[in-house]
Design a protein around this motif. Structure first.
Motif, PDB file in Angstrom:
ATOM      1  N   ALA A  28       0.816  -1.140   0.075  1.00 49.62           N
ATOM      2  CA  ALA A  28      -0.188  -0.143   0.136  1.00 49.62           C
ATOM      3  C   ALA A  28       0.891   1.428   0.099  1.00 49.62           C
ATOM      4  O   ALA A  28       2.022   1.313   0.557  1.00 49.62           O
ATOM      5  CB  ALA A  28      -0.680  -0.021   1.309  1.00 49.62           C
ATOM      6  N   GLN A 108      -2.997   5.759  -6.444  1.00 55.31           N
ATOM      7  CA  GLN A 108      -2.372   5.318  -4.854  1.00 55.31           C
ATOM      8  C   GLN A 108      -2.981   3.770  -4.888  1.00 55.31           C
ATOM      9  O   GLN A 108      -3.991   3.398  -5.385  1.00 55.31           O
ATOM     10  CB  GLN A 108      -3.210   6.342  -3.970  1.00 55.31           C
ATOM     11  CG  GLN A 108      -2.681   5.980  -2.535  1.00 55.31           C
ATOM     12  CD  GLN A 108      -3.297   6.730  -1.498  1.00 55.31           C
ATOM     13  OE1 GLN A 108      -4.097   7.684  -2.031  1.00 55.31           O
ATOM     14  NE2 GLN A 108      -3.263   6.341  -0.077  1.00 55.31           N
ATOM     15  N   ASN A 110      -4.385   1.622  -2.276  1.00 53.37           N
ATOM     16  CA  ASN A 110      -5.083   1.599  -0.987  1.00 53.37           C
ATOM     17  C   ASN A 110      -5.080   0.025  -0.390  1.00 53.37           C
ATOM     18  O   ASN A 110      -5.135  -0.862  -0.868  1.00 53.37           O
ATOM     19  CB  ASN A 110      -6.374   2.148  -0.909  1.00 53.37           C
ATOM     20  CG  ASN A 110      -6.241   3.465  -1.340  1.00 53.37           C
ATOM     21  OD1 ASN A 110      -5.765   4.363  -0.966  1.00 53.37           O
ATOM     22  ND2 ASN A 110      -7.123   3.629  -2.615  1.00 53.37           N
TER      23      ASN A 110
END
Length: 143
Positions: A28, A108, A110
């Motif tokens: 992550a 991103q 997650n």
């Protein structure tokens, strides 16, 4: 005739299990991070040495094979051309060691999401890993 088909089915399954990809996961990332990594254990059940030659994913511009080396008393990450997996053995990709590097992330990553990764080996086979989990990874200490 039934036995013949049974033996063929068992042989096909055994051939598919020559390389096992165990517990794959991706790291992550915090917001705005440009890179991440993936880790797993690669088991070679065959009688021949094989090599992981390349990796690709739609989550980044580039996916490379990396390791960490010590140079002038400092540890640094470097790209390597392949990862050798000896016959009847395994290699672990883990934080602070061998890993797949995602460079130029498209978004991103997650915690609790999933990513797809393709791995190509020297035996000509490509393995498509779908929906590998994204997890928080605790940083390892660098010397």
């Amino acid at each position: 005739m039934f036995r013949y088909f049974s033996l063929v089915a068992v042989a096909a399954f055994a051939l598919q299990a020559e390389v096992l990809l165990v517990d794959p996961y991706a790291k992550a990332t915090p917001p705005n991070a440009k890179n991440s990594a993936a880790f797993m254990k690669i088991e070679n059940k065959s009688s021949n040495d094989i090599e992981l030659l390349s990796a690709s994913s739609n989550i980044s511009k580039v996916t490379e094979i990396h390791t960490h080396i010590e140079e002038n008393g400092m540890r640094k990450m470097v790209q390597i051309p392949n990862i050798k997996i000896p016959a009847k053995s395994s290699v672990e990709l883990k934080p602070g060691g061998l890993h797949l590097m995602f460079i130029g992330l498209n978004e991103q990553l997650n915690d609790n999401s999933n990513v797809d990764v393709n791995l190509t080996f020297s035996d000509g086979k490509t393995y498509e890993l779908t929906k590998i989990p994204v997890k928080k990874v605790i940083p390892t200490k660098m010397h």
